[in-house]
Design an enzyme around this catalytic site. Structure first.
Site, PDB file in Angstrom:
ATOM      1  N   LYS A 199       0.856  -1.198   0.000  1.00 61.73           N
ATOM      2  CA  LYS A 199       0.000   0.000   0.000  1.00 61.73           C
ATOM      3  C   LYS A 199       0.890   1.246   0.000  1.00 61.73           C
ATOM      4  O   LYS A 199       1.526   1.561   0.995  1.00 61.73           O
ATOM      5  CB  LYS A 199      -0.927   0.052   1.217  1.00 61.73           C
ATOM      6  CG  LYS A 199      -1.992   1.143   1.022  1.00 61.73           C
ATOM      7  CD  LYS A 199      -2.558   1.696   2.291  1.00 61.73           C
ATOM      8  CE  LYS A 199      -1.793   2.828   2.900  1.00 61.73           C
ATOM      9  NZ  LYS A 199      -1.735   4.095   2.123  1.00 61.73           N
TER      10      LYS A 199
ATOM     11  N   GLY B  72       7.147   4.820   8.182  1.00 67.16           N
ATOM     12  CA  GLY B  72       6.294   5.993   8.378  1.00 67.16           C
ATOM     13  C   GLY B  72       6.502   6.562   9.766  1.00 67.16           C
ATOM     14  O   GLY B  72       7.571   6.402  10.365  1.00 67.16           O
ATOM     15  N   SER B  73       5.479   7.193  10.287  1.00 68.42           N
ATOM     16  CA  SER B  73       5.610   7.874  11.579  1.00 68.42           C
ATOM     17  C   SER B  73       5.631   6.870  12.737  1.00 68.42           C
ATOM     18  O   SER B  73       5.061   5.773  12.633  1.00 68.42           O
ATOM     19  CB  SER B  73       4.436   8.833  11.761  1.00 68.42           C
ATOM     20  OG  SER B  73       3.222   8.115  11.744  1.00 68.42           O
ATOM     21  N   THR B  74       6.234   7.280  13.829  1.00 68.33           N
ATOM     22  CA  THR B  74       6.271   6.434  15.023  1.00 68.33           C
ATOM     23  C   THR B  74       4.854   6.196  15.548  1.00 68.33           C
ATOM     24  O   THR B  74       4.506   5.096  15.992  1.00 68.33           O
ATOM     25  CB  THR B  74       7.169   7.087  16.088  1.00 68.33           C
ATOM     26  OG1 THR B  74       8.510   7.070  15.574  1.00 68.33           O
ATOM     27  CG2 THR B  74       7.136   6.346  17.411  1.00 68.33           C
ATOM     28  N   GLU B  75       4.036   7.231  15.432  1.00 66.20           N
ATOM     29  CA  GLU B  75       2.651   7.125  15.896  1.00 66.20           C
ATOM     30  C   GLU B  75       1.918   5.977  15.180  1.00 66.20           C
ATOM     31  O   GLU B  75       1.301   5.124  15.822  1.00 66.20           O
ATOM     32  CB  GLU B  75       1.991   8.465  15.564  1.00 66.20           C
ATOM     33  CG  GLU B  75       0.678   8.716  16.202  1.00 66.20           C
ATOM     34  CD  GLU B  75       0.060  10.002  15.615  1.00 66.20           C
ATOM     35  OE1 GLU B  75       0.758  10.764  14.902  1.00 66.20           O
ATOM     36  OE2 GLU B  75      -1.132  10.213  15.864  1.00 66.20           O
TER      37      GLU B  75
ATOM     38  N   GLY C 295       3.365   3.595  13.475  1.00 69.12           N
ATOM     39  CA  GLY C 295       4.121   2.366  13.756  1.00 69.12           C
ATOM     40  C   GLY C 295       3.572   1.646  14.982  1.00 69.12           C
ATOM     41  O   GLY C 295       3.454   0.411  15.006  1.00 69.12           O
TER      42      GLY C 295
ATOM     43  N   GLU D 214      10.236   0.958  10.284  1.00 64.78           N
ATOM     44  CA  GLU D 214      11.254   1.997  10.086  1.00 64.78           C
ATOM     45  C   GLU D 214      10.530   3.316  10.298  1.00 64.78           C
ATOM     46  O   GLU D 214       9.698   3.707   9.496  1.00 64.78           O
ATOM     47  CB  GLU D 214      11.841   1.874   8.680  1.00 64.78           C
ATOM     48  CG  GLU D 214      13.187   2.558   8.552  1.00 64.78           C
ATOM     49  CD  GLU D 214      13.056   4.009   8.123  1.00 64.78           C
ATOM     50  OE1 GLU D 214      13.089   4.890   9.017  1.00 64.78           O
ATOM     51  OE2 GLU D 214      12.925   4.259   6.921  1.00 64.78           O
TER      52      GLU D 214
ATOM     53  N   CYS E  97      13.499  10.692   6.979  1.00 70.77           N
ATOM     54  CA  CYS E  97      13.404  10.188   8.356  1.00 70.77           C
ATOM     55  C   CYS E  97      14.707  10.411   9.118  1.00 70.77           C
ATOM     56  O   CYS E  97      14.705  10.584  10.327  1.00 70.77           O
ATOM     57  CB  CYS E  97      13.012   8.719   8.352  1.00 70.77           C
ATOM     58  SG  CYS E  97      13.960   7.729   7.215  1.00 70.77           S
TER      59      CYS E  97
ATOM     60  N   GLU F  95       9.501  15.261  15.622  1.00 76.37           N
ATOM     61  CA  GLU F  95       9.883  15.162  14.206  1.00 76.37           C
ATOM     62  C   GLU F  95       9.028  16.135  13.396  1.00 76.37           C
ATOM     63  O   GLU F  95       7.808  16.006  13.340  1.00 76.37           O
ATOM     64  CB  GLU F  95       9.666  13.733  13.698  1.00 76.37           C
ATOM     65  CG  GLU F  95      10.121  13.562  12.270  1.00 76.37           C
ATOM     66  CD  GLU F  95       9.988  12.132  11.757  1.00 76.37           C
ATOM     67  OE1 GLU F  95       8.934  11.526  11.965  1.00 76.37           O
ATOM     68  OE2 GLU F  95      10.953  11.635  11.139  1.00 76.37           O
TER      69      GLU F  95
HETATM   70  P1  NDP Z   1       2.023   8.077   8.316  1.00 78.59           P
HETATM   71  O1  NDP Z   1       2.861   7.316   9.248  1.00 78.59           O
HETATM   72  O2  NDP Z   1       0.600   8.323   8.670  1.00 78.59           O
HETATM   73  O3  NDP Z   1       2.022   7.378   6.858  1.00 78.59           O
HETATM   74  C1  NDP Z   1       2.836   6.324   6.440  1.00 78.59           C
HETATM   75  C2  NDP Z   1       2.014   5.241   5.762  1.00 78.59           C
HETATM   76  O4  NDP Z   1       1.143   4.626   6.724  1.00 78.59           O
HETATM   77  C3  NDP Z   1       1.090   5.753   4.655  1.00 78.59           C
HETATM   78  O5  NDP Z   1       1.008   4.778   3.629  1.00 78.59           O
HETATM   79  C4  NDP Z   1      -0.225   5.883   5.383  1.00 78.59           C
HETATM   80  O6  NDP Z   1      -1.350   5.892   4.571  1.00 78.59           O
HETATM   81  C5  NDP Z   1      -0.187   4.668   6.263  1.00 78.59           C
HETATM   82  N1  NDP Z   1      -1.101   4.726   7.400  1.00 78.59           N
HETATM   83  C6  NDP Z   1      -1.607   5.821   8.020  1.00 78.59           C
HETATM   84  N2  NDP Z   1      -2.407   5.464   9.028  1.00 78.59           N
HETATM   85  C7  NDP Z   1      -2.435   4.119   9.057  1.00 78.59           C
HETATM   86  C8  NDP Z   1      -3.086   3.158   9.871  1.00 78.59           C
HETATM   87  N3  NDP Z   1      -3.893   3.516  10.866  1.00 78.59           N
HETATM   88  N4  NDP Z   1      -2.875   1.847   9.617  1.00 78.59           N
HETATM   89  C9  NDP Z   1      -2.061   1.474   8.614  1.00 78.59           C
HETATM   90  N5  NDP Z   1      -1.428   2.331   7.799  1.00 78.59           N
HETATM   91  C10 NDP Z   1      -1.606   3.641   8.016  1.00 78.59           C
HETATM   92  O7  NDP Z   1       2.681   9.450   8.011  1.00 78.59           O
HETATM   93  P2  NDP Z   1       1.937  10.763   7.473  1.00 78.59           P
HETATM   94  O8  NDP Z   1       1.895  10.684   6.018  1.00 78.59           O
HETATM   95  O9  NDP Z   1       0.630  10.994   8.154  1.00 78.59           O
HETATM   96  O10 NDP Z   1       2.923  11.880   7.954  1.00 78.59           O
HETATM   97  C11 NDP Z   1       2.814  12.389   9.265  1.00 78.59           C
HETATM   98  C12 NDP Z   1       4.162  12.515   9.903  1.00 78.59           C
HETATM   99  O11 NDP Z   1       4.772  11.252   9.983  1.00 78.59           O
HETATM  100  C13 NDP Z   1       5.166  13.351   9.129  1.00 78.59           C
HETATM  101  O12 NDP Z   1       5.033  14.683   9.341  1.00 78.59           O
HETATM  102  C14 NDP Z   1       6.456  12.810   9.657  1.00 78.59           C
HETATM  103  O13 NDP Z   1       6.757  13.398  10.880  1.00 78.59           O
HETATM  104  C15 NDP Z   1       6.155  11.360   9.871  1.00 78.59           C
HETATM  105  N6  NDP Z   1       6.634  10.518   8.747  1.00 78.59           N
HETATM  106  C16 NDP Z   1       7.793   9.878   8.933  1.00 78.59           C
HETATM  107  C17 NDP Z   1       8.286   9.102   7.926  1.00 78.59           C
HETATM  108  C18 NDP Z   1       9.565   8.396   8.103  1.00 78.59           C
HETATM  109  O14 NDP Z   1      10.079   7.808   7.158  1.00 78.59           O
HETATM  110  N7  NDP Z   1      10.128   8.408   9.274  1.00 78.59           N
HETATM  111  C19 NDP Z   1       7.612   8.966   6.638  1.00 78.59           C
HETATM  112  C20 NDP Z   1       6.358   9.652   6.565  1.00 78.59           C
HETATM  113  C21 NDP Z   1       5.918  10.406   7.604  1.00 78.59           C
HETATM  114  P3  NDP Z   1      -1.886   7.316   4.039  1.00 78.59           P
HETATM  115  O15 NDP Z   1      -0.956   7.638   2.949  1.00 78.59           O
HETATM  116  O16 NDP Z   1      -3.251   7.111   3.570  1.00 78.59           O
HETATM  117  O17 NDP Z   1      -1.800   8.249   5.199  1.00 78.59           O
END
Ligand code: NDP
Length: 532
Positions: free
Chosen positions: A226, A279-282, A284, A302, A336, A435
C-alpha cells in the site's frame, strides 16, 4: 566525472557529501549513464494519460470494489495530477487472497532461485530503461527536484532490485552435529514468511517500494503493497514493470488507498504473515498493536527520527556547513534521518550559523520538475501547514529565527516553505524534540564531548547521526556513544542497498537493506535428524 554528466544545477552544498556524492554512488551502481542519457527528455510521462489509475490485484488492473477514486495532487501547483482508485478493506482482502493463492501454489517461491534472480535483475534493468518516466512521476507527485529523482532515487531503486537478485541464490543455512558426533545432524533452512503486507510513506515513494518489494521477492514471499495516498503513482508504474517482467500473477499486488482504511485492514488482516512499515512512530505503534490484536504477524518498523548532526570545533568547517545544509534540507527536510538537531561546539557556533544562513540564502526553490530547482515544495498542504505550525511554535518557545520561517513570496500555488534555521534552541523545546519532517533545523550549542553526548542522546528516537571532526579518535568515540542505527562521519545521507538501515529506540524494529533484510523476510527452520 565528465562535464556532460554533471547535474545541470550547481548546488550551494555541492562540496560534500551532498547530492553529488550520492550521484557518484549511483554511477557505481551502473545506472547513472543510462539515466543521464534520457535526462534531456522532460515531456510529461505517458503513464499519466491512462486515468483513473487502477489497483493491481491478482495480475489484473481493477477498479476499487466501492468504485471510489481519490486525487493525487501536484504539490508544486496544488493541481490534480492524477485520479487513482481508492482501495478499501474489501480490496485489501482481494489482494491478500491473491497473494495467498500465489504463495500456496508456489508460483513464485518454488521457482528455481536463479529464475527469480533473473527476473529481479530484469526489473532493475526496466526501471533504468524507464528512468525518465519514473523521475518525472516522483517529481510531479512528491515535489522532489528531478535531478535528485533521476540521478539518485531511480538508480537506487534499480540497484536495490539488482542487489537482492544476487541474494535469491544465496539463501543458505548452517549444519551442525549436536549432542555427540554422529548422533544428530541439525541443518537450518531459510523459508519465506508467506504473505507480506508492506505500507510505505510519501517521502521517497519509488525507493521505498523497491526497498520493500525486492528483498521480499528475493526470499520467495508474495506481497501486498500500500503506497501513501499522497504519492501512489510510481508504485503503480512499478507494478506494470513487474507484470512485464513476468512475475507471476498475485505475487505482487498494489492497492492504493488511505491508511485508516486500506492500511489498517492490511495491518490487522488475519491471513497476512508479516507487515513491513515505514512511516511515523505514531502509526508504527498502531501497526504493532494491530499485529498483537490479530494474528501476531511479524512486524518490522522503520519510523521517525530527530537526528543529531554534530559539528566539533576541529571540523573542516566549510565541509561541515555543507553537510549541515544537506543533512537537513535534502528532499525539503522530508527524510526520516534528517539531521534536524544541529549541535555546534561553542567555539565555532556563530561562524557555522553565519555560513549556514548564507548557504540557505543561495538556495533556489521551485517546482521539482524544473531541472534548475534545488528545493521543491513539501508533499501536501497538510504537511506545509504542519511545518509552518512548528515554525510558529519555535518562535513562541523563544528560539531565535535566523533564516526562512515563511512561505516564499510569489509561489502561493504550491506547498513551498523556505529553508528555516532556528538558533539557540533548547533541547526541551518542542522543535528540538518532535519530528517536523520539513525544512527546519534547530541549532543547539554544546561545550564538550560529554555535554554533547548527553544532549544528542536525549531523544526518544535513534535513527541516524552525523559527526564532523578531524580527530579520528573522537570520531570513533562519539560514533560508539551515540544511540543511532547509522552514524555518518564527515558525510551525511550516504545510502546503499548493501548496508543496514533502521533505528534504535522509537525509530523502529529491525534492519532493512543488506543481508539483514533477509532476516525480516524469512523464517529460520531447524531440521534435526537422528543419524546414529
Ligand atoms: P504516516 O505514518 O501516517 O504514513 C505512512 C504510511 O502509513 C502511509 O502509507 C499511510 O497511509 C499509512 N497509514 C496511516 N495510518 C495508518 C493506519 N492507521 N494503519 C495502517 N497504515 C496507516 O505518516 P503521514 O503521512 O501521516 O505523515 C505524518 C508525519 O509522519 C510526518 O510529518 C512525519 O513526521 C512522519 N513521517 C515519517 C516518515 C519516516 O520515514 N520516518 C515517513 C512519513 C511520515 P496514508 O498515505 O493514507 O496516510
Amino acid at each position: 566525472m565528465t562535464s556532460d554528466l554533471e547535474p545541470r544545477v550547481v548546488h550551494p552544498h555541492r562540496q560534500v557529501t551532498s547530492i553529488n556524492t550520492l550521484h557518484s554512488l549511483a554511477r557505481g551502481w551502473g545506472a547513472y549513464d543510462a539515466a543521464m542519457a534520457i535526462a534531456e527528455d522532460l515531456e510529461v510521462a505517458a503513464f499519466l494519460k491512462g486515468q483513473p489509475k487502477k489497483l493491481f490485484i491478482g495480475g489484473r488492473w481493477v477498479e476499487a470494489a466501492g468504485g471510489k477514486t481519490f486525487d493525487s495532487i501536484n504539490p508544486a501547483t496544488g493541481e490534480v495530477l492524477a485520479r487513482v482508485a481508492e482501495g478499501g478493506a474489501e480490496d485489501i482482502d482481494r489482494a491478500v487472497a491473491a497473494a495467498r493463492t500465489s504463495f500456496d501454489r508456489g508460483s513464485w517461491r518454488d521457482l528455481p532461485p536463479a529464475e527469480r534472480a533473473r527476473m529481479l535483475w530484469q526489473v532493475g534493468d526496466m526501471i533504468e530503461e524507464r528512468a525518465n518516466e519514473f523521475a518525472q512521476l516522483e517529481s510531479l507527485d512528491n515535489g522532489m527536484p528531478i535531478n535528485d529523482a533521476l540521478l539518485f532515487f531511480v538508480p537506487m531503486a534499480a540497484a536495490t532490485f539488482r542487489y537482492y537478485a544476487g541474494w535469491a541464490t544465496k539463501l543458505d543455512g548452517a549444519t551442525q552435529q549436536i549432542s555427540a558426533p554422529g548422533k544428530y545432524l541439525s541443518y537450518t533452512l531459510r523459508q519465506p514468511v508467506g504473505v507480506v503486507g508492506q505500507i510505505i510513506p510519501w517521502n521517497f515513494p519509488l525507493m521505498m517500494a523497491a526497498w520493500k518489494i525486492a528483498p521480499a521477492l528475493a526470499c520467495g514471499n508474495s506481497v501486498v503493497l500500500k503506497p501513501a495516498e499522497e504519492t501512489p503513482l510510481s508504485a503503480l508504474l512499478l507494478a506494470e514493470l513487474l507484470q512485464d517482467a513476468d512475475v507471476p500473477s498475485g505475487v505482487v499486488n498494489v492497492v492504493s488507498g488511505y491508511g485508516e482504511t486500506a492500511g489498517a485492514r492490511l495491518a490487522s488482516h488475519p491471513d497476512v504473515d508479516k507487515i513491513a512499515f515505514t512511516g511515523s512512530t505514531e502509526v508504527g505503534k498502531l501497526i504493532a498493536k494491530a499485529s498483537a490484536e490479530s494474528n501476531l504477524k511479524r512486524v518490522s518498523l522503520e519510523l521517525g527520527g530527530k537526528s543529531p548532526n554534530i559539528v566539533f570545533a576541529d571540523a573542516d568547517l566549510p565541509l561541515a556547513v555543507s553537510g549541515a545544509f544537506f543533512g537537513v534540507f535534502w528532499n525539503q527536510g522530508q527524510v526520516c534521518s534528517a539531521g534536524s538537531r544541529l549541535f555546534v561546539q561553542e567555539k565555532v557556533y556563530d561562524q557555522t550559523l553565519d555560513e549556514l544562513v548564507k548557504t540557505v540564502a543561495e538556495t533556489r526553490l521551485g517546482p521539482g520538475i524544473d531541472p534548475m530547482t534545488q528545493m521543491g515544495p513539501l508533499v501536501s498542504k497538510a504537511q506545509m501547514d504542519r511545518v509552518l505550525g512548528y515554525i510558529q511554535v519555535g518562535g513562541k518557545e523563544g528560539a531565535r529565527l535566523v533564516a526562512g520561517g515563511k512561505r516564499p513570496e510569489g509561489m502561493d500555488g504550491g506547498f513551498f516553505v523556505q529553508p528555516t534555521v532556528f538558533a539557540d534552541v533548547d533541547g526541551n523545546m518542542r522543535i528540538a524534540k518532535e519530528e517536523i519532517f520539513g525544512p527546519v533545523v534547530s541549532a543547539i550549542p554544546f561545550s564538550d564531548e560529554e555535554d554533547l553526548i548527553a544532549k544528542a542522546n536525549n531523544t526518544i528516537y535513534g535513527l541516524a547521526a552525523g559527526v564532523w571532526t578531524r580527530d579520528v579518535k573522537r570520531a570513533h568515540r562519539v560514533a560508539h556513544a551515540l544511540n543511532a542505527g547509522t552514524v555518518y562521519v564527515n558525510c551525511y545521507h550516504i545510502a546503499d542497498p548493501v548496508t543496514p538501515w533502521g533505528g534504535f529506540k522509537q525509530s523502529g524494529w529491525g534492519r532493512e537493506l543488506g543481508p539483514y533484510a533477509l532476516d525480516l523476510y524469512t523464517e529460520l527452520k531447524n531440521v534435526i535428524v537422528d543419524i546414529a
